[in-house]
Design an enzyme around this catalytic site. Structure first.
Site, short mmCIF file in Angstrom:
data_model
loop_
_atom_site.label_atom_id
_atom_site.label_comp_id
_atom_site.label_asym_id
_atom_site.label_seq_id
_atom_site.Cartn_x
_atom_site.Cartn_y
_atom_site.Cartn_z
N HIS A 62 0.70 -1.10 -0.05
CA HIS A 62 0.10 -0.06 0.07
C HIS A 62 0.87 1.19 -0.18
O HIS A 62 1.79 1.47 1.47
CB HIS A 62 -1.08 0.18 1.20
CG HIS A 62 -2.21 1.18 0.94
ND1 HIS A 62 -3.30 0.76 1.43
CD2 HIS A 62 -2.08 2.24 0.86
CE1 HIS A 62 -3.56 1.45 1.76
NE2 HIS A 62 -3.10 2.74 1.00
N ALA A 150 -8.45 10.46 3.58
CA ALA A 150 -7.41 11.75 2.67
C ALA A 150 -8.50 11.82 1.48
O ALA A 150 -8.00 12.08 0.59
CB ALA A 150 -6.74 11.30 3.11
N ASP A 260 3.47 3.56 11.27
CA ASP A 260 4.16 5.04 11.37
C ASP A 260 4.37 5.34 13.16
O ASP A 260 5.47 6.55 13.47
CB ASP A 260 4.15 6.04 10.73
CG ASP A 260 2.62 6.45 11.06
OD1 ASP A 260 2.10 6.20 11.47
OD2 ASP A 260 2.35 7.37 10.69
N ILE A 262 2.15 6.58 13.96
CA ILE A 262 1.05 7.70 14.23
C ILE A 262 -0.40 7.06 13.71
O ILE A 262 -1.32 7.78 14.67
CB ILE A 262 1.52 8.99 13.27
CG1 ILE A 262 2.88 10.07 13.46
CG2 ILE A 262 0.42 10.42 13.06
CD1 ILE A 262 3.88 10.93 12.73
N HIS A 263 -0.51 6.82 13.24
CA HIS A 263 -2.32 6.56 12.35
C HIS A 263 -2.31 5.48 13.60
O HIS A 263 -3.84 5.30 13.51
CB HIS A 263 -1.60 5.68 11.10
CG HIS A 263 -1.89 6.55 10.04
ND1 HIS A 263 -0.79 6.78 9.69
CD2 HIS A 263 -2.79 7.13 9.09
CE1 HIS A 263 -0.59 8.13 8.20
NE2 HIS A 263 -2.09 7.99 8.38
N ASP A 286 1.52 3.11 3.32
CA ASP A 286 0.68 4.16 2.68
C ASP A 286 1.24 5.51 2.74
O ASP A 286 0.54 6.74 3.07
CB ASP A 286 -0.39 3.42 3.83
CG ASP A 286 -1.27 5.02 3.29
OD1 ASP A 286 -1.93 4.66 2.40
OD2 ASP A 286 -2.79 4.91 4.07
N GLY A 321 -2.40 10.20 4.52
CA GLY A 321 -1.42 8.80 4.21
C GLY A 321 -0.26 9.56 5.35
O GLY A 321 0.28 10.36 5.94
ZN LIG Z 1 -3.64 4.56 0.95
#
Ligand SMILES: [Zn+2]
Length: 399
Positions: A62, A150, A260, A262-263, A286, A321
């Site tokens: 991804h 997003a 990451d 964060i997500h 991502d 992302g």
């Molecule tokens: Zn994506």
């Protein structure tokens, strides 16, 4: 003396999960032999990995872009730029990922990926080795408006008949893999899952608020995977388990996570690791086009994305992302105390299995394609090999 390349003095992460001090001989683009270190060899070239970990090359399921190029908008040259960048990050295969877009953008993007795949095949053995595109991943457009993240909702669609899939071109190359992220609760969603499976797509559940009944139906229709688990899904509630509760519980469903930090908050990442188990998780980036460019304000998907200290945000204030690569995800996993063997599973073996390329790559085994990455103790990439050829070599490693 043979033409082979011998990687010696490596801590090789083997397919059974063991890590063994060994040497790996590469011949004709494949892993010819895994031997005791120090054994006699007639390899033409020898590289001393100085005790680095040797893992199967990472596979990113991804990824939307990097170094200024966006998969949905760029041409084949832009795709090559991304593929060149990725080998610096230990990524040897990737699945270019398209966001909801007008028909003509879909067609052009699929055409560019097809061209890239043809180039990869003709160039092998001569042109520069870069990360190999394995096909494409459509993230949407058959997803839930209420979990858009997003993505641009004006290009979201509902599914009524097979012809509605027409603008979502399939790549003619027989080796191309096709994946689609679908919300099963949208109009026609379950029928869509069935039709996609009939066409050979890997169907992944995502951007969704589906209830348990719809998720079960989607499973029956052939959906077995979940996209960026926990992100762009109805949150977990004790009276409304939804996609997260379902995904955590079902051992027959795999998922991927944006690692990451964060997500998904690291504590929650640990919860996912515990509930799903290492065998059922793939790491994804991502990543969006500004990845690799640092902080700044960028044009992405017709809007502005600001990148500040590794975090993205669009004009609506949503995370848009990531700007990581799989090597960042791997370092985060190391920080969380995950073993190097488990990391190899999540960054290479599991995605290879999901995409149906496990016979070819995704583990270090004799006979497999030599897609490899050497990492130092802190997870920094020192050497990347694609199809037996050195694609990236950090300065300090002598070859
Ligand atoms: Zn994506």
């Amino acid at each position: 003396m043979s033409e082979g390349l011998l990687l010696r003095n490596a801590q090789v992460v083997l397919s059974d999960g063991s890590v063994k001090r060994a040497a790996v001989l590469i011949e004709g683009g494949r892993i010819a032999r895994i031997t005791e270190d120090g054994a006699e060899t007639d390899a033409g070239e020898i590289a001393d990995l100085e005790g680095a970990f040797l893992l199967p090359g990472f596979i990113d399921l991804h990824i939307h872009g990097a170094v200024g190029a966006d998969v949905t908008e760029t041409d084949v040259d832009g795709l090559r730029k991304i593929a060149r960048f990725l080998v610096r990050e230990g990524v040897t295969s990737w699945l270019p990922t398209l966001v909801p877009a007008p028909d003509e953008d879909y067609k052009r993007a699929a055409g560019a990926i097809e061209e890239l795949m043809a180039w990869q095949e003709t160039a092998s053995g001569e042109g520069e080795p870069t990360a190999r595109a394995l096909g494409l991943h459509y993230e949407g457009p058959f997803v839930n408006q209420a979990q858009c993240g997003a993505l641009r909702t004006e290009y979201f669609r509902v599914y009524k008949k097979a012809a509605d899939l027409e603008p979502l071109t399939m790549i003619a190359n027989p080796r191309a893999r096709h994946m689609m992220t679908v919300a099963p609760e949208i109009e026609g969603g379950i029928e869509l899952v069935r039709e996609l499976r009939r066409r050979g797509f890997i169907v992944s559940i995502g951007h969704t608020r589906a209830d348990i009944a719809s998720l079960d139906q989607a499973f029956e229709a052939g959906a077995r995977h979940m996209t960026h688990f926990m992100n762009a899904m109805a949150p977990l509630h004790h009276r409304a388990p939804g996609p997260i509760g379902w995904g955590l519980l079902r051992d027959d469903v795999t998922c991927d996570v944006i690692a990451d930090g964060i997500h998904v908050e690291p504590f929650m990442l640990r919860l996912v690791l515990k509930c799903k188990g290492i065998e059922r998780i793939s790491l994804i980036s991502d990543a969006v086009a500004p990845t690799g460019l640092g902080d700044g304000v960028y044009q992405v998907w017709g809007g502005r994305i600001a990148v500040l200290r590794g975090r993205t945000s669009n004009e609506r204030g949503s995370i848009a992302g990531s700007v990581i690569t799989l090597s960042d995800a791997v370092r985060l996993m190391l920080q969380l105390g995950v073993s190097i063997a488990d990391i190899a599973r999540m960054a290479a073996t599991n995605p290879a299995r999901l995409l149906g390329v496990i016979e070819e790559c995704g583990t270090i085994e004799e006979g497999k394609r030599a897609d490899l990455v050497a990492l130092d103790e802190s997870g920094e990439v020192r050497l990347t090999i694609v199809g037996g050829r050195v694609a990236f070599n950090a300065d300090d490693l002598e070859l």
